[in-house]
Design a protein around this motif. Sequence first.
Motif, mmCIF file in Angstrom:
data_model
loop_
_atom_site.group_PDB
_atom_site.id
_atom_site.type_symbol
_atom_site.label_atom_id
_atom_site.label_comp_id
_atom_site.label_asym_id
_atom_site.label_seq_id
_atom_site.Cartn_x
_atom_site.Cartn_y
_atom_site.Cartn_z
ATOM 1 N N TYR A 194 -13.681 -3.655 2.052
ATOM 2 C CA TYR A 194 -12.589 -3.878 1.100
ATOM 3 C C TYR A 194 -13.043 -4.745 -0.074
ATOM 4 O O TYR A 194 -12.674 -4.491 -1.229
ATOM 5 C CB TYR A 194 -11.404 -4.532 1.803
ATOM 6 N N THR A 201 -15.213 -4.524 8.238
ATOM 7 C CA THR A 201 -14.131 -3.894 7.469
ATOM 8 C C THR A 201 -13.799 -4.714 6.228
ATOM 9 O O THR A 201 -13.553 -4.154 5.148
ATOM 10 C CB THR A 201 -12.878 -3.743 8.351
ATOM 11 N N ARG A 204 0.829 -1.213 0.000
ATOM 12 C CA ARG A 204 0.000 0.000 0.000
ATOM 13 C C ARG A 204 0.862 1.262 0.000
ATOM 14 O O ARG A 204 0.555 2.248 -0.671
ATOM 15 C CB ARG A 204 -0.920 0.017 1.219
ATOM 16 N N SER A 262 -6.627 -7.206 1.261
ATOM 17 C CA SER A 262 -6.947 -6.539 2.530
ATOM 18 C C SER A 262 -8.214 -7.140 3.135
ATOM 19 O O SER A 262 -8.284 -7.392 4.351
ATOM 20 C CB SER A 262 -7.140 -5.040 2.309
ATOM 21 N N GLY A 263 -9.216 -7.364 2.297
ATOM 22 C CA GLY A 263 -10.458 -7.967 2.779
ATOM 23 C C GLY A 263 -10.241 -9.367 3.330
ATOM 24 O O GLY A 263 -10.795 -9.732 4.380
ATOM 25 N N ASP A 271 -7.050 -4.415 -2.530
ATOM 26 C CA ASP A 271 -8.264 -4.371 -1.712
ATOM 27 C C ASP A 271 -8.773 -5.783 -1.413
ATOM 28 O O ASP A 271 -9.245 -6.056 -0.294
ATOM 29 C CB ASP A 271 -9.351 -3.564 -2.422
ATOM 30 N N GLU A 307 -14.935 -2.567 -2.468
ATOM 31 C CA GLU A 307 -14.050 -1.739 -3.293
ATOM 32 C C GLU A 307 -13.415 -2.571 -4.399
ATOM 33 O O GLU A 307 -13.293 -2.123 -5.548
ATOM 34 C CB GLU A 307 -12.954 -1.116 -2.419
#
Length: 455
Positions: free
Chosen positions: A252, A248, A216, A236-237, A233, A255
């Motif tokens: 992600y 959260t 990132r 991240s998810g 993303d 997105e």
Amino acid sequence: MSPASGFDTLGDGLKNLLAVIMSSSHIPATTDSLAQASEANTPSEAISILYRMLENPSSSSEALRIKEQAIFNLCDLLSRENRAEDLKNLLIQLRPFFSLIPKAKTAKIVNKGIIDAVAKIPGTSDLRITLCKEIVQWTHSEKRTFLRQKIEAKLAALLMENKEYSEALTLLSGLIKEVRRLDDKLLLMEIDLLESKLHFSLRNLPKAKAALTAARTAANAIYVHPDQQGEIDLQSGILHAEEKDYKTAYSYFYEAFEAFNALARDPKNTSSKKDPNAKAKYSLKYMLLCKIMVSQADDVAGIISSRGLEYLGPELDAMKAVADAHSKRSLKLFEIALRNFKAQLDEDPIVHRHLSSLYDTLMEQNLCRLIKPFSRVEIANIAKLIELPADHVEKKLSQMILDKKFAGTLDQGAGCLVIFEDPKQDEIYPATLETISNMGKVVDSLFTRSSKIMA
């Protein structure tokens, strides 16, 4: 040995290449020849014309440009004809040509042309690994550093897909240091993201998170294509879902879905390494998983109808079946969904891990609800009520007793479960301990004050 017998011992790919060269001479590297190849009656005829164009000795700028286009057309045709060995041999044949063109164009032909063409042919994982290793050796001898780094990154990804984690990690550890010294942000971001996926596969979550943070950081300093941003993303998810932070994780995944969905709808998009439709579908699938895990299974049908109509298929059907089972608190429907959609649920490691946890929670809730009215009940009766095998139920009840989910014991001789009454907590002892603790603090405070006065 006769020439014919020697010819017969050659590989099919090399025989095809030699047959083309022996049967006819080269043809001019011109746009007319490209048009002739595109208008050929059969793929074999088109491939033959393109091979003959590459044999043309002309090295003018126009001829080199035409040959470059011919190579990409040839790679596409060989890929569609599933001729992986011919693609491998083509790479060796083109080495003299690579010395005539800029290194950046060589990297494009090798990476985007030949390797990606082989990747489109099913069942070529081992061949791609071998091909990448051969290219790495060639780039070392030719001192083509940039191309070598790109191919090593691709090789590490292939090794990870092949579950050769230790070799992939060793390759990446040296490559990261080298790329950081060169400060190539784009390649560094790709490598850091790959390292995060690799550590996640090895179940090392702290290092996976650290590598993702590095990816990132590199991405924030440069322009990142939506496809690569979607990959970040998505990863991240996955990591947030692993930590049970499903809200959260859902953000992600949303997105990532938006990025891949936009690419899938863009007719001009040709830069995605994989089908954006497939990645959008998986992002949507994991969105639905997060909704189920936070007990909002009723939202699944609405999300599918508003976002996923063009991605309908077994993946979404599987999540819809799980959501239906969760809404009805039915273990029987849950097991039917797992059985009917084994490939989509059980063989997807991310979904399987979370659904296993959900299944255990759902089973515990159902068992607690069923045994609540009883003080003594037959295990066979519980198994009948919950519609599961008796030995499965007995094992789960034993685990719940050990985990202190309820107070009880198993009478295996009688095949019964004995449930104890919840012991009432005596509130005198905690209150007494709190009073004594407060008195101790008062005494300590008085002692401190008297010490100051005496001093």
